[in-house]
Design a protein around this motif. Structure first.
Motif, PDB file in Angstrom:
ATOM      1  N   TYR A  98       0.847  -1.191   0.000  1.00  0.00           N
ATOM      2  CA  TYR A  98       0.000   0.000   0.000  1.00  0.00           C
ATOM      3  C   TYR A  98       0.883   1.242   0.000  1.00  0.00           C
ATOM      4  CZ  TYR A  98       0.764  -0.293   5.078  1.00  0.00           C
ATOM      5  OH  TYR A  98       1.324  -0.380   6.318  1.00  0.00           O
ATOM      6  N   GLY A  99       0.273   2.384  -0.305  1.00  0.00           N
ATOM      7  CA  GLY A  99       1.003   3.623  -0.547  1.00  0.00           C
ATOM      8  C   GLY A  99       2.049   3.991   0.480  1.00  0.00           C
ATOM      9  N   TYR A 100       1.666   4.047   1.742  1.00  0.00           N
ATOM     10  CA  TYR A 100       2.612   4.457   2.777  1.00  0.00           C
ATOM     11  C   TYR A 100       3.812   3.516   2.812  1.00  0.00           C
ATOM     12  CZ  TYR A 100       4.741   5.280   7.292  1.00  0.00           C
ATOM     13  OH  TYR A 100       5.655   5.529   8.277  1.00  0.00           O
ATOM     14  N   GLU A 101       3.565   2.225   2.734  1.00  0.00           N
ATOM     15  CA  GLU A 101       4.667   1.252   2.771  1.00  0.00           C
ATOM     16  C   GLU A 101       5.564   1.359   1.542  1.00  0.00           C
ATOM     17  OE1 GLU A 101       6.023  -1.084   4.877  1.00  0.00           O
ATOM     18  OE2 GLU A 101       4.767  -0.116   6.390  1.00  0.00           O
ATOM     19  N   ILE A 102       4.992   1.645   0.394  1.00  0.00           N
ATOM     20  CA  ILE A 102       5.795   1.814  -0.826  1.00  0.00           C
ATOM     21  C   ILE A 102       6.710   3.023  -0.668  1.00  0.00           C
ATOM     22  CG2 ILE A 102       5.709   2.344  -3.303  1.00  0.00           C
ATOM     23  CD1 ILE A 102       3.093   0.604  -3.344  1.00  0.00           C
ATOM     24  N   GLY A 103       6.161   4.135  -0.180  1.00  0.00           N
ATOM     25  CA  GLY A 103       6.969   5.335   0.063  1.00  0.00           C
ATOM     26  C   GLY A 103       8.073   5.077   1.075  1.00  0.00           C
ATOM     27  N   LYS A 104       7.734   4.350   2.121  1.00  0.00           N
ATOM     28  CA  LYS A 104       8.707   4.002   3.161  1.00  0.00           C
ATOM     29  C   LYS A 104       9.815   3.117   2.584  1.00  0.00           C
ATOM     30  CE  LYS A 104       8.901   1.655   7.620  1.00  0.00           C
ATOM     31  NZ  LYS A 104       8.133   0.842   8.560  1.00  0.00           N
ATOM     32  N   SER A 105       9.445   2.160   1.747  1.00  0.00           N
ATOM     33  CA  SER A 105      10.438   1.279   1.114  1.00  0.00           C
ATOM     34  C   SER A 105      11.401   2.074   0.244  1.00  0.00           C
ATOM     35  CB  SER A 105       9.753   0.206   0.261  1.00  0.00           C
ATOM     36  OG  SER A 105       9.050  -0.700   1.066  1.00  0.00           O
ATOM     37  N   ILE A 106      10.872   3.031  -0.510  1.00  0.00           N
ATOM     38  CA  ILE A 106      11.717   3.866  -1.369  1.00  0.00           C
ATOM     39  C   ILE A 106      12.719   4.630  -0.510  1.00  0.00           C
ATOM     40  CG2 ILE A 106      11.726   5.882  -2.908  1.00  0.00           C
ATOM     41  CD1 ILE A 106       8.985   4.764  -3.995  1.00  0.00           C
ATOM     42  N   ARG A 107      12.246   5.204   0.577  1.00  0.00           N
ATOM     43  CA  ARG A 107      13.126   5.950   1.489  1.00  0.00           C
ATOM     44  C   ARG A 107      14.196   5.026   2.080  1.00  0.00           C
ATOM     45  NH1 ARG A 107       9.399   7.885   4.384  1.00  0.00           N
ATOM     46  NH2 ARG A 107       9.436   6.370   6.052  1.00  0.00           N
TER      47      ARG A 107
ATOM     48  N   THR B 232       2.188  13.302  -2.935  1.00  0.00           N
ATOM     49  CA  THR B 232       1.434  13.677  -4.136  1.00  0.00           C
ATOM     50  C   THR B 232       2.037  13.038  -5.389  1.00  0.00           C
ATOM     51  OG1 THR B 232       2.707  15.732  -4.291  1.00  0.00           O
ATOM     52  CG2 THR B 232       0.558  15.865  -3.233  1.00  0.00           C
ATOM     53  N   THR B 233       3.356  12.974  -5.450  1.00  0.00           N
ATOM     54  CA  THR B 233       4.032  12.332  -6.584  1.00  0.00           C
ATOM     55  C   THR B 233       3.690  10.848  -6.626  1.00  0.00           C
ATOM     56  OG1 THR B 233       5.850  13.912  -6.446  1.00  0.00           O
ATOM     57  CG2 THR B 233       6.289  11.863  -7.631  1.00  0.00           C
ATOM     58  N   LEU B 234       3.719  10.214  -5.466  1.00  0.00           N
ATOM     59  CA  LEU B 234       3.445   8.779  -5.366  1.00  0.00           C
ATOM     60  C   LEU B 234       2.023   8.462  -5.819  1.00  0.00           C
ATOM     61  CD1 LEU B 234       4.674   6.074  -4.451  1.00  0.00           C
ATOM     62  CD2 LEU B 234       3.813   6.576  -2.157  1.00  0.00           C
ATOM     63  N   TYR B 235       1.054   9.179  -5.284  1.00  0.00           N
ATOM     64  CA  TYR B 235      -0.335   8.877  -5.623  1.00  0.00           C
ATOM     65  C   TYR B 235      -0.702   9.288  -7.043  1.00  0.00           C
ATOM     66  CZ  TYR B 235      -1.045   6.969  -1.061  1.00  0.00           C
ATOM     67  OH  TYR B 235      -0.951   6.158   0.038  1.00  0.00           O
ATOM     68  N   SER B 236      -0.058  10.319  -7.569  1.00  0.00           N
ATOM     69  CA  SER B 236      -0.247  10.665  -8.987  1.00  0.00           C
ATOM     70  C   SER B 236       0.285   9.533  -9.866  1.00  0.00           C
ATOM     71  CB  SER B 236       0.488  11.955  -9.342  1.00  0.00           C
ATOM     72  OG  SER B 236      -0.085  13.040  -8.679  1.00  0.00           O
ATOM     73  N   ALA B 237       1.429   8.979  -9.463  1.00  0.00           N
ATOM     74  CA  ALA B 237       2.015   7.859 -10.213  1.00  0.00           C
ATOM     75  C   ALA B 237       1.095   6.641 -10.157  1.00  0.00           C
ATOM     76  CB  ALA B 237       3.395   7.514  -9.668  1.00  0.00           C
TER      77      ALA B 237
ATOM     78  N   GLY C   4      18.411   4.786   1.500  1.00  0.00           N
ATOM     79  CA  GLY C   4      19.087   5.281   2.689  1.00  0.00           C
ATOM     80  C   GLY C   4      18.700   6.721   3.003  1.00  0.00           C
ATOM     81  N   GLY C   5      17.480   7.103   2.638  1.00  0.00           N
ATOM     82  CA  GLY C   5      16.998   8.447   2.894  1.00  0.00           C
ATOM     83  C   GLY C   5      17.449   9.479   1.881  1.00  0.00           C
ATOM     84  N   GLU C   6      18.183   9.054   0.848  1.00  0.00           N
ATOM     85  CA  GLU C   6      18.665  10.015  -0.155  1.00  0.00           C
ATOM     86  C   GLU C   6      17.576  10.426  -1.137  1.00  0.00           C
ATOM     87  OE1 GLU C   6      23.273   9.507  -0.797  1.00  0.00           O
ATOM     88  OE2 GLU C   6      22.207   7.639  -1.251  1.00  0.00           O
ATOM     89  N   TYR C   7      16.516   9.651  -1.218  1.00  0.00           N
ATOM     90  CA  TYR C   7      15.365  10.035  -2.025  1.00  0.00           C
ATOM     91  C   TYR C   7      14.107   9.740  -1.237  1.00  0.00           C
ATOM     92  CZ  TYR C   7      11.868  10.473  -5.650  1.00  0.00           C
ATOM     93  OH  TYR C   7      10.768  10.859  -6.370  1.00  0.00           O
ATOM     94  N   ILE C   8      13.340  10.778  -0.993  1.00  0.00           N
ATOM     95  CA  ILE C   8      12.061  10.647  -0.304  1.00  0.00           C
ATOM     96  C   ILE C   8      10.998  11.129  -1.276  1.00  0.00           C
ATOM     97  CG2 ILE C   8      10.668  11.399   1.658  1.00  0.00           C
ATOM     98  CD1 ILE C   8      13.382  11.811   3.158  1.00  0.00           C
ATOM     99  N   ILE C   9      10.166  10.211  -1.722  1.00  0.00           N
ATOM    100  CA  ILE C   9       9.146  10.560  -2.707  1.00  0.00           C
ATOM    101  C   ILE C   9       8.008  11.304  -2.014  1.00  0.00           C
ATOM    102  CG2 ILE C   9       7.897   8.349  -2.508  1.00  0.00           C
ATOM    103  CD1 ILE C   9       7.543   8.531  -5.620  1.00  0.00           C
ATOM    104  N   LYS C  10       7.574  12.379  -2.625  1.00  0.00           N
ATOM    105  CA  LYS C  10       6.455  13.147  -2.080  1.00  0.00           C
ATOM    106  C   LYS C  10       5.179  12.332  -2.237  1.00  0.00           C
ATOM    107  CE  LYS C  10       8.455  17.609  -3.196  1.00  0.00           C
ATOM    108  NZ  LYS C  10       8.379  18.758  -4.097  1.00  0.00           N
TER     109      LYS C  10
END
Length: 119
Positions: A25-34, A46-51, A38-44
């Protein structure tokens, strides 16, 4: 940190790579990306849900309601067969892109140019 412009064309690939590990689900996907970066990319968010919306319209992922948290059902996402094919195409495109950019970097190195653009 990477600029959003540099990574824009690869958001779908990033999400599909995360979903390769299984539906989520969305929150977990964003967390996985972060975490993966290693925290060098944190997806917004709005960007995630638009995607998600764009990818679902394109048939790359599908969504379904999952468990209920705080009175609201979570929306889960999973990759489709079309998404797997798209992921493979984008991986090949990325490898080609790296190859091309590396040629320009090598040319700078050969000519003695400094990477900061000074002469």
């Amino acid at each position: 940190m990477i600029s959003s412009e540099a990574i824009r064309g690869y958001i779908d690939l990033i999400i599909l790579c995360v979903l390769e590990g299984g539906e989520s689900y969305g929150y977990e996907i964003g967390k996985s990306i972060r975490e993966i970066t290693g925290g060098e990319y944190i997806i917004k968010e709005t960007t995630l849900y638009s995607a998600f919306t764009r990818m679902e319209r394109g048939g790359l992922i599908e969504s379904y309601p999952g468990s209920v948290t705080h009175g609201k059902p979570r929306t889960y996402y999973r990759m489709t067969k079309k998404g797997r094919g798209f992921r493979q195409e984008k991986l090949e495109e990325w490898e080609f892109t790296k190859k091309i950019i590396s040629k320009f970097i090598a040319k700078l190195t050969e000519s003695g140019e400094k990477s900061d653009g000074s002469h």
